[in-house]
Design an enzyme around this catalytic site. Structure first.
Site, PDB file in Angstrom:
ATOM      1  N   GLY A  47     -55.587  -1.598 -43.790  1.00  0.00           N
ATOM      2  CA  GLY A  47     -54.250  -2.056 -44.155  1.00  0.00           C
ATOM      3  C   GLY A  47     -53.856  -3.281 -43.347  1.00  0.00           C
ATOM      4  O   GLY A  47     -54.511  -3.662 -42.376  1.00  0.00           O
ATOM      5  N   GLY A  48     -52.770  -3.921 -43.775  1.00  0.00           N
ATOM      6  CA  GLY A  48     -52.239  -5.038 -43.008  1.00  0.00           C
ATOM      7  C   GLY A  48     -52.644  -6.391 -43.550  1.00  0.00           C
ATOM      8  O   GLY A  48     -53.293  -6.511 -44.593  1.00  0.00           O
ATOM      9  N   VAL A  51     -53.385 -10.631 -41.927  1.00  0.00           N
ATOM     10  CA  VAL A  51     -54.429 -11.367 -41.217  1.00  0.00           C
ATOM     11  C   VAL A  51     -54.377 -11.040 -39.727  1.00  0.00           C
ATOM     12  O   VAL A  51     -53.308 -11.054 -39.118  1.00  0.00           O
ATOM     13  CB  VAL A  51     -54.264 -12.884 -41.411  1.00  0.00           C
ATOM     14  CG1 VAL A  51     -55.351 -13.639 -40.656  1.00  0.00           C
ATOM     15  CG2 VAL A  51     -54.314 -13.235 -42.877  1.00  0.00           C
ATOM     16  N   HIS A  78     -59.577 -11.329 -33.973  1.00  0.00           N
ATOM     17  CA  HIS A  78     -60.313 -10.635 -32.915  1.00  0.00           C
ATOM     18  C   HIS A  78     -61.142 -11.661 -32.171  1.00  0.00           C
ATOM     19  O   HIS A  78     -61.646 -12.623 -32.779  1.00  0.00           O
ATOM     20  CB  HIS A  78     -61.249  -9.569 -33.488  1.00  0.00           C
ATOM     21  CG  HIS A  78     -60.557  -8.455 -34.197  1.00  0.00           C
ATOM     22  ND1 HIS A  78     -59.536  -7.734 -33.637  1.00  0.00           N
ATOM     23  CD2 HIS A  78     -60.748  -7.929 -35.433  1.00  0.00           C
ATOM     24  CE1 HIS A  78     -59.128  -6.802 -34.487  1.00  0.00           C
ATOM     25  NE2 HIS A  78     -59.843  -6.911 -35.588  1.00  0.00           N
ATOM     26  N   GLY A 110     -54.489  -1.408 -37.429  1.00  0.00           N
ATOM     27  CA  GLY A 110     -54.816  -1.470 -38.855  1.00  0.00           C
ATOM     28  C   GLY A 110     -55.878  -0.439 -39.153  1.00  0.00           C
ATOM     29  O   GLY A 110     -56.930  -0.438 -38.507  1.00  0.00           O
ATOM     30  N   ALA A 128     -56.404  -3.184 -31.693  1.00  0.00           N
ATOM     31  CA  ALA A 128     -56.888  -4.297 -30.870  1.00  0.00           C
ATOM     32  C   ALA A 128     -55.828  -4.608 -29.833  1.00  0.00           C
ATOM     33  O   ALA A 128     -54.693  -4.953 -30.186  1.00  0.00           O
ATOM     34  CB  ALA A 128     -57.167  -5.524 -31.728  1.00  0.00           C
ATOM     35  N   CYS A 131     -50.714 -11.120 -38.340  1.00  0.00           N
ATOM     36  CA  CYS A 131     -50.267  -9.968 -39.122  1.00  0.00           C
ATOM     37  C   CYS A 131     -49.263 -10.352 -40.195  1.00  0.00           C
ATOM     38  O   CYS A 131     -48.515  -9.511 -40.700  1.00  0.00           O
ATOM     39  CB  CYS A 131     -49.691  -8.879 -38.210  1.00  0.00           C
ATOM     40  SG  CYS A 131     -50.872  -8.284 -36.983  1.00  0.00           S
TER      41      CYS A 131
END
Length: 374
Positions: A78-79, A81, A84, A145, A158, A174
């Site tokens: 879900g979510g 952009v 990482h 997410g 994260a 996000c």
């Protein structure tokens, strides 16, 4: 109480992380063993687009992303952009939630683990009234997410321990475009008050402790099942030597690879494997790249089967013009390939990155010595 197998994997390529979660979810679903998994790791720079992502929230140009070494992946979490990268602790809990099928509770536990980890260093983090994740005031320090399939979770959280905040400028994090909100790191918050910044491994460990408590799992630590090396052998024209494994060993193409034997260091193992698998007795060059990954079925079967993990240290070697390998019984074919061809054939993202690193640092031309009999 269910067991949570905790694996600290270091750097893992994003595509290899997806495969790791897929394999773990299969094991959880099959109850083989009857346990859940927690993977703690760090990704190279990557942008991930969730199911509801707006591609317009990637604001950096493709040229800038390529120059910085960013990858872009669409995912089933879900979510919107998310970024990482190095300095960020990523936690992937692959757990069976069927006994307590509550999505909000699970997501709340992931957020709470980051809140508690920040509190371990005196940073008062919490939640935002409108947006998911973990926040220090108006600054987001951690993202969540998840994906659920028949109440088995993948993806996770994260926590920005000491990530490069400039990298977040590549996206609208996000999908939150509110200019009054920002992104931060645990390190940045500590430096504001002149406090010491913990090592990434310390943050990782505190997250593991909190997640085991919040998910009500019995912790069981796992280690790598295989310590290995890879050697990307190239020649002066830039082509890469790949070897094709025998069918009983998987039948796939790869560079020179092998196990680090007891008493060897990684460089010694790399030079030995290069000689054993190709007949080349030449120096190897460290690429400064170590990565974790899930073993393929043939590899895993040789160390007990099931979900097994490996850590591989990458090297390169420059072979002389005209060199033809002398294959061991592990391989049935060989070939010289362009960089793009080699990357298209290699099954693991970590091996593909090793090719790029080896090609980027290719050395001078080497020529075969004349045959003394001629």
């Amino acid at each position: 109480m269910r067991t949570l197998r905790v694996h600290k994997l270091g750097r893992v390529e994003y595509a290899d992380g997806l495969e790791l979660m897929r394999l773990a979810a299969e094991r959880v679903r099959a109850a083989a063993p009857d346990a859940d998994w927690l993977f703690l790791l760090e990704h190279p720079p990557v942008l991930t687009l969730g199911r509801g992502a707006d591609a317009g929230n990637v604001v950096a140009s493709p040229a800038w992303l390529a120059a910085q070494g960013f990858e872009i992946h669409e995912t089933d979490r879900g979510g919107d952009v998310t970024y990482h990268g190095p300095g960020q602790v990523v936690a992937y809990p692959v757990v069976d939630l069927s006994a307590r099928p509550d999505v909000r509770r699970f997501v709340g536990a992931l957020e709470e683990s980051m809140i508690r980890a920040c509190a371990d260093w005196g940073i008062a983090a919490g939640r935002h009234a409108e947006h998911r994740g973990t926040w220090v005031g108006s600054r987001k320090v951690g993202a969540v997410g998840v994906h659920l399939s028949r109440w088995i979770s993948t993806h996770g959280l994260a926590l920005n321990a000491d990530a490069d905040l400039a990298h977040f400028g590549a996206i609208v994090p996000c999908g939150i475009g509110d200019p009054s909100l920002a992104v931060t790191t645990l390190a940045a918050e500590l430096r504001r008050s002149g406090r010491a910044v913990p090592a990434l491994a310390e943050v990782e460990e505190r997250l593991a402790v909190h997640l085991c408590q919040l998910l009500e799992r019995q912790r069981e630590d796992g280690d790598f099942d295989l310590q290995a090396i890879s050697v990307t052998a190239t020649r002066a024209d830039g082509k890469v030597l790949l070897l094709r494994r025998s069918e009983e060993r998987g039948g796939f193409w790869q560079q020179v690879t092998g196990r680090i034997e007891p008493g060897e260091d990684a460089a010694e193992a790399a030079r030995r494997e290069l000689l054993e698998e190709t007949g080349a007795d030449l120096p190897v060059r460290a690429l400064g790249y170590v990565h974790g990954f899930a073993l393929g079925p043939a590899q895993a079967a040789r160390v007990g089967g099931g979900l097994r993990t490996g850590r591989e240290t990458a090297f390169a070697a420059l072979l002389p013009d005209g060199f033809e390998p002398r294959l061991s019984d592990e391989h049935r074919d060989w070939g010289w390939f362009t960089e793009d061809e080699a990357i298209s054939l290699l099954p693991w993202a970590g091996l593909r990155r090793a090719v790029r690193l080896a090609r980027a640092g290719a050395g001078p031309r080497v020529v075969l010595a004349p045959d003394p009999a001629s």
